[in-house]
Design an enzyme around this catalytic site. Structure first.
Site, PDB file in Angstrom:
ATOM      1  N   ALA A   1       0.440  -0.958   0.134  1.00 45.79           N
ATOM      2  CA  ALA A   1      -0.213   0.350   0.033  1.00 45.79           C
ATOM      3  C   ALA A   1       0.866   0.779  -0.102  1.00 45.79           C
ATOM      4  O   ALA A   1       0.809   2.529  -0.378  1.00 45.79           O
ATOM      5  CB  ALA A   1      -0.676   0.297   1.376  1.00 45.79           C
ATOM      6  N   GLY A   2       2.006   1.300   0.351  1.00 47.43           N
ATOM      7  CA  GLY A   2       3.163   2.542   0.558  1.00 47.43           C
ATOM      8  C   GLY A   2       3.739   2.693  -1.077  1.00 47.43           C
ATOM      9  O   GLY A   2       3.686   3.872  -1.493  1.00 47.43           O
ATOM     10  N   HIS A   3       3.467   1.723  -1.896  1.00 51.60           N
ATOM     11  CA  HIS A   3       4.240   2.189  -2.207  1.00 51.60           C
ATOM     12  C   HIS A   3       2.871   2.261  -3.880  1.00 51.60           C
ATOM     13  O   HIS A   3       2.607   3.176  -5.098  1.00 51.60           O
ATOM     14  CB  HIS A   3       4.452   0.594  -4.008  1.00 51.60           C
TER      15      HIS A   3
ATOM     16  N   GLN B   1      22.751  -1.525  -5.648  1.00 53.88           N
ATOM     17  CA  GLN B   1      22.545  -1.588  -4.219  1.00 53.88           C
ATOM     18  C   GLN B   1      22.377  -2.206  -3.399  1.00 53.88           C
ATOM     19  O   GLN B   1      22.233  -2.301  -2.179  1.00 53.88           O
ATOM     20  CB  GLN B   1      20.891  -0.639  -4.259  1.00 53.88           C
TER      21      GLN B   1
ATOM     22  N   VAL C   1       3.847   5.561   4.655  1.00 54.47           N
ATOM     23  CA  VAL C   1       2.604   4.595   5.108  1.00 54.47           C
ATOM     24  C   VAL C   1       2.994   3.752   6.281  1.00 54.47           C
ATOM     25  O   VAL C   1       3.697   2.452   5.687  1.00 54.47           O
ATOM     26  CB  VAL C   1       1.642   3.782   3.198  1.00 54.47           C
TER      27      VAL C   1
ATOM     28  N   SER D   1       6.848  -2.290   4.604  1.00 60.49           N
ATOM     29  CA  SER D   1       8.156  -2.626   3.791  1.00 60.49           C
ATOM     30  C   SER D   1       7.874  -4.220   2.972  1.00 60.49           C
ATOM     31  O   SER D   1       7.256  -5.147   3.612  1.00 60.49           O
ATOM     32  CB  SER D   1       8.765  -3.019   4.531  1.00 60.49           C
TER      33      SER D   1
ATOM     34  N   ARG E   1      10.139  -5.798   2.919  1.00 63.21           N
ATOM     35  CA  ARG E   1      10.945  -6.696   3.162  1.00 63.21           C
ATOM     36  C   ARG E   1       9.926  -7.337   4.708  1.00 63.21           C
ATOM     37  O   ARG E   1      10.328  -8.580   5.591  1.00 63.21           O
ATOM     38  CB  ARG E   1      12.546  -6.359   3.748  1.00 63.21           C
TER      39      ARG E   1
HETATM   40  P1  AMP Z   1      11.567   0.323  -3.057  1.00 61.40           P
HETATM   41  O1  AMP Z   1      10.408  -0.940  -3.372  1.00 61.40           O
HETATM   42  O2  AMP Z   1      11.458  -0.620  -1.354  1.00 61.40           O
HETATM   43  O3  AMP Z   1      12.557   0.271  -3.070  1.00 61.40           O
HETATM   44  O4  AMP Z   1      11.001   1.569  -2.499  1.00 61.40           O
HETATM   45  C1  AMP Z   1       9.641   1.791  -3.346  1.00 61.40           C
HETATM   46  C2  AMP Z   1       9.222   3.607  -3.169  1.00 61.40           C
HETATM   47  O5  AMP Z   1       8.265   3.290  -2.794  1.00 61.40           O
HETATM   48  C3  AMP Z   1      10.716   4.121  -1.896  1.00 61.40           C
HETATM   49  O6  AMP Z   1      10.149   5.859  -2.587  1.00 61.40           O
HETATM   50  C4  AMP Z   1      10.245   4.032  -1.316  1.00 61.40           C
HETATM   51  O7  AMP Z   1      10.408   5.311  -0.198  1.00 61.40           O
HETATM   52  C5  AMP Z   1       8.936   3.766  -1.612  1.00 61.40           C
HETATM   53  N1  AMP Z   1       7.768   3.554   0.664  1.00 61.40           N
HETATM   54  C6  AMP Z   1       8.197   2.000   0.691  1.00 61.40           C
HETATM   55  N2  AMP Z   1       8.087   1.043   1.505  1.00 61.40           N
HETATM   56  C7  AMP Z   1       7.104   3.156   1.395  1.00 61.40           C
HETATM   57  C8  AMP Z   1       5.717   3.096   2.379  1.00 61.40           C
HETATM   58  N3  AMP Z   1       5.701   2.590   4.063  1.00 61.40           N
HETATM   59  N4  AMP Z   1       5.947   4.532   2.588  1.00 61.40           N
HETATM   60  C9  AMP Z   1       5.645   5.196   1.752  1.00 61.40           C
HETATM   61  N5  AMP Z   1       6.796   5.004   0.786  1.00 61.40           N
HETATM   62  C10 AMP Z   1       7.172   3.340   0.515  1.00 61.40           C
END
Ligand code: AMP
Length: 296
Positions: A40-42, A66, A181, A190, A192
């Site tokens: 849901a954050g994405h 990375q 989020v 996350s 993870r």
């Molecule tokens: P990632 O797939 O982990 O590389 O994250 C992709 C994007 O989603 C990055 O800009 C992260 O900061 C954002 N993101 C990941 N988890 C969250 C979260 N819980 N709330 C808001 N943005 C997030």
């Protein structure tokens, strides 16, 4: 009603052409780079992108440069089909899902290093990580072209590094940071989190609780760095988490405050801690972010 359609593109050339076509129609492009395994954050970032732009592109790429040699690159969840369905549901238009060779052509040696913003917090614990992030994001910005790009404040140091590289390299990209989020119990979402056992998941709640505690002390007028950060460190250890770091810093320069310093009206608390073998990160800008709502 038919499912909204998302175009999934595998090559840099096709994605660049699709982004160019958006702008040539006079439409604004929003861009959300991710590593997939969407939650849901994405999706919140995609929704925010739709408010900033007419069309939204998302990249899904687990970026090898990375990850350190002993990190989770090979086991990182890859769920493309599900991700694309979720993206269709929130109205994304374009998805770039490239191979590693497509992003790093044979013989690729160019790297982007941002400097001082990478020196603290995760920097020393993940050598090369931010260089990998800065390099892939620079490539993605070069491919997408002029756009508004959205990133989560969950990865606050990453956000600051990306803001800086876009500014320093004069890239035609407006970088926007969106709030973290969290799950209903306060844990930051996350990809993870999928690695956590039930017991680890409940011990991980020490993280948002510790941040909420720091916010409470800050709101009560506490400004001495030690009084803000030391209880956070103690709470993580008491829950059996193993912190890489838990620091309090200036939120722009990311330079940690000495323990006897008095912090200003905004102060960043950022931490990384292992819960079992899973490394979790979280942060809060005191004086700016709402405290995590925690249960229990
Ligand atoms: P990632 O797939 O982990 O590389 O994250 C992709 C994007 O989603 C990055 O800009 C992260 O900061 C954002 N993101 C990941 N988890 C969250 C979260 N819980 N709330 C808001 N943005 C997030």
């Amino acid at each position: 009603m038919s499912e909204p359609s998302v175009r999934v593109l595998r090559t840099v050339a096709e994605f660049r052409a699709a982004c160019d076509a958006v702008r040539s129609r006079g439409e604004r492009l929003g861009f959300v780079p991710t590593m997939g395994a969407l939650h849901a954050g994405h999706l919140r970032l995609v929704e925010a992108a739709r408010r900033h732009a007419d069309r939204v592109a998302v990249s899904i790429f687990v970026n090898p440069t990375q990850f350190g040699p002993n990190e989770d690159f090979s086991k990182y969840p890859r769920t493309l089909e599900r991700d694309v369905a979720l993206l269709a549901g929130v109205g994304a238009d374009l998805v770039l899902s490239p191979s590693a060779d497509e992003m790093y052509p044979a013989g690729d040696t160019t790297r982007v290093r941002v400097g001082e913003l990478s020196e603290h917090f995760c920097g020393p614990f993940r050598p090369g990580h931010f260089e990998g992030v800065a390099t892939v994001v620079t490539k993605l910005f070069a491919i997408a072209g002029p756009c508004t790009a959205l990133f989560g404040r969950k990865d606050f140091q990453q956000l600051k590094i990306i803001e800086r590289l876009a500014r320093d390299l004069r890239l035609p990209v407006t970088v926007v940071g969106e709030p973290t989020v969290r799950d209903a119990d306060g844990l930051a979402l996350s990809s993870r989190n999928a690695y956590l056992s039930a017991d680890e998941r409940s011990r991980a709640l020490a993280i948002p609780r510790a941040l909420a505690g720091a916010a409470e002390r800050f709101d009560a007028g506490v400004r001495r760095a030690a009084e803000l950060i030391e209880p956070v460190r103690a709470a993580l250890s008491a829950a059996g988490l193993r912190p890489d770091y838990a620091d309090i810093a200036d939120p722009e320069r990311l330079f940690p405050f000495a323990l006897d310093a008095t912090v200003g009206e905004r102060a960043l608390i950022a931490l990384a801690a292992f819960c079992g073998t899973t490394r979790l990160i979280d942060n809060l800008v005191l004086g700016e972010d709402p405290a995590p709502a925690v249960s229990g």
